[in-house]
Design a protein around this motif. Structure first.
Motif, PDB file in Angstrom:
ATOM      1  N   ALA A 181       0.825  -1.209   0.000  1.00 10.70           N
ATOM      2  CA  ALA A 181       0.000   0.000   0.000  1.00 10.70           C
ATOM      3  C   ALA A 181       0.858   1.257   0.000  1.00 10.70           C
ATOM      4  CB  ALA A 181      -0.939  -0.010   1.205  1.00 10.70           C
ATOM      5  N   ALA A 182       1.945   1.246   0.787  1.00 12.73           N
ATOM      6  CA  ALA A 182       2.835   2.404   0.826  1.00 12.73           C
ATOM      7  C   ALA A 182       3.507   2.619  -0.519  1.00 12.73           C
ATOM      8  CB  ALA A 182       3.886   2.223   1.919  1.00 12.73           C
ATOM      9  N   PHE A 196      10.921   4.855  -1.503  1.00 11.21           N
ATOM     10  CA  PHE A 196      10.326   3.937  -0.536  1.00 11.21           C
ATOM     11  C   PHE A 196      11.130   3.938   0.761  1.00 11.21           C
ATOM     12  CE2 PHE A 196       9.481  -0.175   1.432  1.00 11.21           C
ATOM     13  CZ  PHE A 196       8.090  -0.176   1.432  1.00 11.21           C
ATOM     14  N   HIS A 197      12.451   3.886   0.647  1.00  9.49           N
ATOM     15  CA  HIS A 197      13.300   3.876   1.841  1.00  9.49           C
ATOM     16  C   HIS A 197      13.068   5.108   2.720  1.00  9.49           C
ATOM     17  CE1 HIS A 197      16.392   1.205  -0.480  1.00  9.49           C
ATOM     18  NE2 HIS A 197      15.372   0.507  -0.032  1.00  9.49           N
ATOM     19  N   GLU A 198      12.838   6.234   2.095  1.00 15.33           N
ATOM     20  CA  GLU A 198      12.793   7.482   2.851  1.00 15.33           C
ATOM     21  C   GLU A 198      11.381   7.958   3.188  1.00 15.33           C
ATOM     22  OE1 GLU A 198      15.282  10.410   1.011  1.00 15.33           O
ATOM     23  OE2 GLU A 198      17.107   9.257   1.462  1.00 15.33           O
ATOM     24  N   HIS A 199      10.367   7.472   2.480  1.00 11.24           N
ATOM     25  CA  HIS A 199       9.027   8.030   2.679  1.00 11.24           C
ATOM     26  C   HIS A 199       7.972   7.009   3.097  1.00 11.24           C
ATOM     27  CE1 HIS A 199      10.508  11.818   1.176  1.00 11.24           C
ATOM     28  NE2 HIS A 199      10.871  11.263   0.035  1.00 11.24           N
ATOM     29  N   VAL A 259      15.520   1.102   7.543  1.00 14.63           N
ATOM     30  CA  VAL A 259      14.465   1.814   6.827  1.00 14.63           C
ATOM     31  C   VAL A 259      13.548   0.757   6.196  1.00 14.63           C
ATOM     32  CG1 VAL A 259      15.896   3.850   6.335  1.00 14.63           C
ATOM     33  CG2 VAL A 259      15.851   1.936   4.710  1.00 14.63           C
ATOM     34  N   PRO A 260      12.356   1.155   5.747  1.00 17.20           N
ATOM     35  CA  PRO A 260      11.502   0.191   5.049  1.00 17.20           C
ATOM     36  C   PRO A 260      12.175  -0.286   3.762  1.00 17.20           C
ATOM     37  CG  PRO A 260      10.252   2.130   5.718  1.00 17.20           C
ATOM     38  CD  PRO A 260      11.695   2.469   5.911  1.00 17.20           C
ATOM     39  N   CYS A 261      12.249  -1.591   3.573  1.00 13.41           N
ATOM     40  CA  CYS A 261      12.919  -2.179   2.415  1.00 13.41           C
ATOM     41  C   CYS A 261      12.043  -3.245   1.767  1.00 13.41           C
ATOM     42  CB  CYS A 261      14.243  -2.817   2.835  1.00 13.41           C
ATOM     43  SG  CYS A 261      15.526  -1.653   3.336  1.00 13.41           S
TER      44      CYS A 261
END
Length: 303
Positions: free
Chosen positions: A67-68, A119-122, A176-178
């Motif tokens: 979703a992100a 994606f990693h940053e937001h 971070v999100p990966c």
């Protein structure tokens, strides 16, 4: 395999009557994917494979990550999440995997690099972690406890993961999100659109794992890695960043090899997981034998 009547009924209850399909989609060695049309919705039904939670997969994290990524314009929208059926329903998007040579060159390389950094940053924090040394220990313990054949090289690989992780510290390695599974089949293009799909291993981890995973899964050479890092950071590549990416290529092979080891004991899919594990262990040994490997450990740990 086809989706159960219960899955079809649950989707119909929210999206409308089944009009077409479901038709199996090629690709993937963990789950079952189908294309179908419910009312006016052209969708992909993603049915989780057996015992995939033992692989460290968090289906809620997959949903949140997808979703992100969709909000960032780099993944198909999530329409439904049916955890009781192990089913994620996303909009079907047209696209084909980007061939390796094309992925290593502009404009695809820059587009994928920008998508990953966004994606990693937001993306919001995810409710699970992706830590290869921990995953490696868990896979090997599970395989051993279930009576699986665990080659000595697999234990060596887990120790190597610990050594690499110890060298990768500092702000750029803060979790971070990966995505964590950047196989070529998971990066699609259609005209000007780039789509990254299959977010089931998504979690909080080291961004350099995504970069190294992308690199080794798609045949990047040194010059390609330098271009990737320059595109990702929007500045020239440095020795420290290059070393970190190269080490994470090895970390990717650790995960893939030990994933193959544990899958031999839990998967019901018709796939030669032993050969898969052996292929990655052999490539890992070749990487460690590279005379530059020890230098990369030093460079990656430098300020």
């Amino acid at each position: 395999m086809v989706p159960s009547p219960a899955v079809i009924e649950a989707v119909q209850a929210q999206l409308g009557p089944l009009r077409d399909g479901p038709v199996p989609l090629d690709g993937g060695i963990t789950n079952h994917n189908f294309r179908a049309r419910f009312a006016d919705h052209d969708v992909v039904l993603r049915i989780a494979g057996r015992q995939t939670d033992l692989l460290g997969i968090d289906r809620d994290a997959e949903r949140l990550a997808t979703a992100a990524a969709s909000d960032l314009g780099i993944a198909p929208p999530v329409l439904l999440f049916l955890p009781e059926h192990g089913c994620l329903v996303t909009t079907f998007v047209p696209g084909t995997p980007i061939p390796d040579p094309q992925l290593r060159e502009p404009p695809a390389l820059e587009a994928v690099a920008r998508a990953l950094r966004a994606f990693h940053e937001h993306a919001p924090a995810l409710p699970t972690t992706f830590d290869v040394p921990r995953i490696a220990r868990g896979y090997l313990t599970l395989a051993r406890d279930r009576g699986g054949a665990v080659p000595a090289a697999a234990w060596d690989a887990a120790q190597l993961a610990e050594r690499i992780a110890a060298a990768l510290t500092g702000p750029e390695h803060v979790p971070v999100p990966c995505h964590d599974d950047l196989l070529g089949a998971n990066i699609l293009c259609h005209e000007a659109d780039i789509w990254i799909v299959d977010w089931e291993y998504a979690g909080m981890g080291d961004r350099y794992f995504d970069l190294g995973n992308l690199s080794i899964n798609n045949g990047f050479v040194d010059a390609d890695d330098e271009r990737l890092l320059a595109a990702y950071w929007d500045e020239p590549c440095t020795e420290r960043r290059f070393a970190a990416l190269r080490l994470m290529r090895s970390m990717s092979d650790v995960r893939e090899a030990l994933w193959g080891v544990v899958q031999q004991t839990i998967s019901d899919l018709d796939f030669d997981f032993a050969a898969y594990a052996d292929r990655h262990l052999r490539r890992l040994r070749a990487t460690v034998a590279d005379p530059r490997f020890e230098r990369w450990l030093l460079d990656a740990a430098s300020p």
